[in-house]
Enzyme design. Structure first.
Site, PDB file in Angstrom:
ATOM      1  N   HIS A 190      11.116  -3.623  -2.543  1.00  0.00           N
ATOM      2  CA  HIS A 190      10.541  -4.552  -3.520  1.00  0.00           C
ATOM      3  C   HIS A 190      10.936  -5.994  -3.213  1.00  0.00           C
ATOM      4  O   HIS A 190      10.150  -6.914  -3.447  1.00  0.00           O
ATOM      5  CB  HIS A 190      10.989  -4.170  -4.930  1.00  0.00           C
ATOM      6  CG  HIS A 190      10.188  -3.053  -5.529  1.00  0.00           C
ATOM      7  ND1 HIS A 190       9.613  -3.115  -6.772  1.00  0.00           N
ATOM      8  CD2 HIS A 190       9.847  -1.827  -5.038  1.00  0.00           C
ATOM      9  CE1 HIS A 190       8.970  -1.990  -7.039  1.00  0.00           C
ATOM     10  NE2 HIS A 190       9.099  -1.188  -5.998  1.00  0.00           N
TER      11      HIS A 190
ATOM     12  N   ARG B 253      14.705   1.375  -2.766  1.00  0.00           N
ATOM     13  CA  ARG B 253      13.537   0.802  -3.446  1.00  0.00           C
ATOM     14  C   ARG B 253      13.732  -0.694  -3.697  1.00  0.00           C
ATOM     15  O   ARG B 253      12.791  -1.487  -3.604  1.00  0.00           O
ATOM     16  CB  ARG B 253      13.308   1.543  -4.765  1.00  0.00           C
ATOM     17  CG  ARG B 253      12.013   1.176  -5.467  1.00  0.00           C
ATOM     18  CD  ARG B 253      11.629   2.221  -6.501  1.00  0.00           C
ATOM     19  NE  ARG B 253      10.435   1.832  -7.227  1.00  0.00           N
ATOM     20  CZ  ARG B 253      10.408   1.527  -8.515  1.00  0.00           C
ATOM     21  NH1 ARG B 253      11.523   1.587  -9.238  1.00  0.00           N
ATOM     22  NH2 ARG B 253       9.286   1.180  -9.101  1.00  0.00           N
TER      23      ARG B 253
ATOM     24  N   HIS C 289      10.038   8.195   0.028  1.00  0.00           N
ATOM     25  CA  HIS C 289       9.852   8.905  -1.244  1.00  0.00           C
ATOM     26  C   HIS C 289      10.500  10.273  -1.231  1.00  0.00           C
ATOM     27  O   HIS C 289      10.522  10.968  -2.248  1.00  0.00           O
ATOM     28  CB  HIS C 289       8.354   9.042  -1.563  1.00  0.00           C
ATOM     29  CG  HIS C 289       7.733   7.772  -2.057  1.00  0.00           C
ATOM     30  ND1 HIS C 289       6.388   7.637  -2.322  1.00  0.00           N
ATOM     31  CD2 HIS C 289       8.287   6.557  -2.333  1.00  0.00           C
ATOM     32  CE1 HIS C 289       6.143   6.415  -2.732  1.00  0.00           C
ATOM     33  NE2 HIS C 289       7.265   5.741  -2.756  1.00  0.00           N
TER      34      HIS C 289
ATOM     35  N   ASN D 163       8.735  -4.509 -11.554  1.00  0.00           N
ATOM     36  CA  ASN D 163      10.142  -4.400 -11.155  1.00  0.00           C
ATOM     37  C   ASN D 163      11.057  -3.910 -12.274  1.00  0.00           C
ATOM     38  O   ASN D 163      12.252  -3.683 -12.050  1.00  0.00           O
ATOM     39  CB  ASN D 163      10.657  -5.751 -10.647  1.00  0.00           C
ATOM     40  CG  ASN D 163      10.237  -6.028  -9.216  1.00  0.00           C
ATOM     41  OD1 ASN D 163      10.003  -5.102  -8.442  1.00  0.00           O
ATOM     42  ND2 ASN D 163      10.116  -7.301  -8.866  1.00  0.00           N
TER      43      ASN D 163
END
Length: 634
Positions: A374, A370, A501, A401
């Site tokens: 990001h 992740r 995911h 974040n």
């Protein structure tokens, strides 16, 4: 008299040999000067294809666009500092970079064995054949001996390429100018079984009043869902909605079903002069393949320069090489072997740290994955998300974040510390994060892949720049596609990356509205399986501690697999932005494919994660190599 006759025969033979050596294409043109040419090009094209499927339609379209303007002379490859070369013309701006990159890389590989011998035009012709074969299409012998052209001007493109609204007469006229028949034109149009187009190229068919009556109504609705009015112009749609990654005759079957994307496609079936050929190709794949081979060989002869025409290959090579080296030096490029000399053990060092970190906590896996996503989606893949600010205004401090788990940051920081011991001030934090991401995927049971390296660390990290650059859990398909398209990622890339995911987690607040306040008529989202919804309510009661986290994949949360897509099919997607991938018809087919075929998902994920790793990278003299990943160099 007999002597004269023999002399004339000898003279005729000499002239034929001269013509053959200077002005004709031959299948064995490089038999002596570069005997391994075809295998070299095949290897480079295959390598590029494993990196991204876009290689196939991009290279095939590049060949067509090159031949139809100045002839098959590689003039479309020329770059101009003034922006006035052939590739800069409006009709060529949509040519995908992977086509250009394929030829450049193949040229470099050929030059190592046969310097100054093979033209870029011939390499492009060979690459076009190879991509067709890789996509499951027919093979053929390629005629060679082209020289590279001396002219490349944007002004010469206009009027030389077919428009998406062309009727049959306009198509035939344009192709006839290049000595191609109607049969050739229909066969070459079959290449659209692999291509893609941007929404604005066909929007007039779905938003005129009435909708184009030759368009199947269900297909028209699919196009509207994927391409709403005023959609991001970079959104791309497959030309063939059925088998977009296979070279086959389904394109013609689509035309019969009213599913031709362009008017210039559909007219081939609606016009009685061309309809019988479409019906033949739709029913007889062998007839299509044979006609396509003939047409491709004829296309490859259009406007060719041979013999003493065009630019000497060695001169052309020197210019191309100098331009490439300037790009390498000034701008930089990613390479799988970037640290081969300067830090040869970097990948093994990072792997060791990542493995140790996973042994301490499994959270390392979703946290690092992740973190990479990001980072890349805000300032590009430049490790700007790692910067700490005493004022709390760095990228990591943005609300979107704050939920990033500390184990992701810790993984990169520890890996950087170990790398610095062996290779001080050599490897960027951005590259370490990229390597770590690949490793955690593999260690979770997912696919492995080669990592492109050479990134520099960014010089900007501001919380204010995060807003609007990361997908929201309530996004619909159009919003997802628009955001990913801003980063040169397709819908397929978006769906494949969403598969991450399968190892992620989320806090209850991110999906609580689906359980308790979805709508006035239904507090629970009807797209949520009732049993799964009840499980989520038990784990996330109203007013629950916001720190409580839930697995994104309720079935195999610690394994990188295709279970995420199987969950979507059974309405067990945690976010609205997950489940919409299945409920929206425009993306449903891909979800079903990935749910049923783990190999398809793994292949698409590898392609997409490598593309993600190229987003907004800083290379060459841009950025810096941080000593401390959490702070800019002083």
């Amino acid at each position: 008299m007999e002597v004269l006759r023999r002399w004339l025969i000898l003279l005729s033979m000499v002239l034929m040999i001269m013509q053959r050596g200077e002005g004709q294409l031959l299948e064995n043109f490089y038999a002596n000067s570069c005997p391994n040419l075809e295998s070299i090009v095949r290897q480079e094209v295959s390598t590029k294809f494993t990196q991204t499927f876009v290689t196939i339609p991009a290279t095939l379209r590049l060949f067509f666009h090159d031949c139809f303007v100045e002839g098959c002379d590689a003039s479309v490859l020329i770059s101009s500092s003034s922006g006035d070369a052939e590739k800069d013309a409006k009709d060529n701006l949509s040519l995908a970079g992977d086509g250009f990159d394929t030829v450049i890389k193949a040229k470099q590989a050929v030059e190592t064995q046969c310097p100054g011998v093979v033209s870029c035009a011939d390499i492009l012709a060979l690459a076009a054949r190879e991509v067709v074969v890789l996509a499951g299409g027919p093979t053929w012998e390629v005629e060679l001996g082209r020289r590279d052209g001396l002219i490349s001007q944007a002004s010469r493109v206009t009027g030389n390429l077919p428009e998406p609204e062309f009727n049959l007469d306009q198509l035939n006229t344009l192709f006839a100018r290049n000595n191609l028949t109607q049969l050739d034109m229909i066969a070459l149009s079959g290449a659209h079984t692999l291509g893609f187009s941007h929404c604005d190229r066909f929007s007039s068919r779905i938003y005129s009043s009435p909708i184009d009556p030759t368009l199947d109504s269900s297909y028209a609705q699919q196009l509207m869902d994927a391409c709403p009015q005023n959609v991001d112009p970079s959104i791309a749609i497959n030309m063939d909605p059925e088998t977009p990654q296979t070279f086959d005759n389904v394109y013609y079957q689509n035309l019969i079903g009213g599913k031709g994307l362009f008017s210039s496609d559909q007219v081939l079936n609606t016009d009685p002069d061309s309809e019988p050929t479409v019906s033949d190709f739709a029913t007889n794949p062998g007839n299509f393949n044979a006609a396509f081979i003939t047409a491709m060989r004829k296309l490859g002869r259009v406007g060719v320069k041979t013999g003493n025409e065009g630019m000497a290959v060695r001169t052309w090579l020197m210019i191309l090489f100098l331009v490439f080296m300037m790009m390498q030096k000034g701008k930089g490029q990613l390479s799988e072997t970037f640290y081969r000399t300067s830090c040869p053990k970097v990948e093994s060092i990072v792997r060791k740290v990542v493995t140790e970190k996973i042994n301490q906590t499994f959270v390392t896996i979703p946290a690092t994955l992740r973190l990479f996503f990001h980072d890349c989606f805000v300032e590009g893949c430049d490790a700007s998300v790692l910067i700490s600010s005493p004022n709390g205004d760095a990228e990591k401090d943005a609300p979107d974040n704050l939920s990033l788990a500390g184990d992701g940051f810790d993984t990169v920081i520890k890996a950087k510390t170990e790398v610095e011991k062996s290779c001080p001030r050599v490897v960027s934090c951005a590259d370490i994060l990229t390597i770590a991401t690949r490793d955690i995927i593999e260690l979770a049971g997912g696919p492995s892949f080669k990592v492109e390296l050479g990134r520099r660390d960014g010089l900007i990290s501001k919380a204010s720049r995060v807003t609007g650059n990361l997908p929201d859990p309530n996004f619909n398909l159009t919003q997802l596609n628009t955001m990913f398209a801003k980063n040169n990622l397709t819908q397929t890339d978006m769906i494949a990356l969403s598969g991450a995911h399968t190892v992620g987690f989320s806090h209850c607040s991110r999906f609580a509205n689906r359980l308790y306040s979805f709508s006035s008529s239904s507090p629970v989202d009807p797209d949520l399986d009732p049993t799964y919804a009840q499980q989520l309510m038990q784990a996330c009661p109203q007013n629950v501690d916001p720190r409580i986290a839930i697995n994104m994949d309720p079935a195999t949360p610690q394994t990188f697999d295709n279970m995420y897509f199987q969950n979507l099919v059974t309405k067990k997607g945690l976010f609205t932005s997950d489940e919409v991938l299945f409920t929206n018809k425009a993306s449903q087919a891909t979800v079903i494919d990935f749910a049923n075929n783990p190999g398809d998902f793994s292949g698409a994920f590898v392609t997409s994660i490598r593309k993600l790793g190229r987003v907004g990278v800083k290379t060459g003299n841009a950025g810096q190599i941080r000593v401390d990943c959490t702070a800019f160099n002083s």
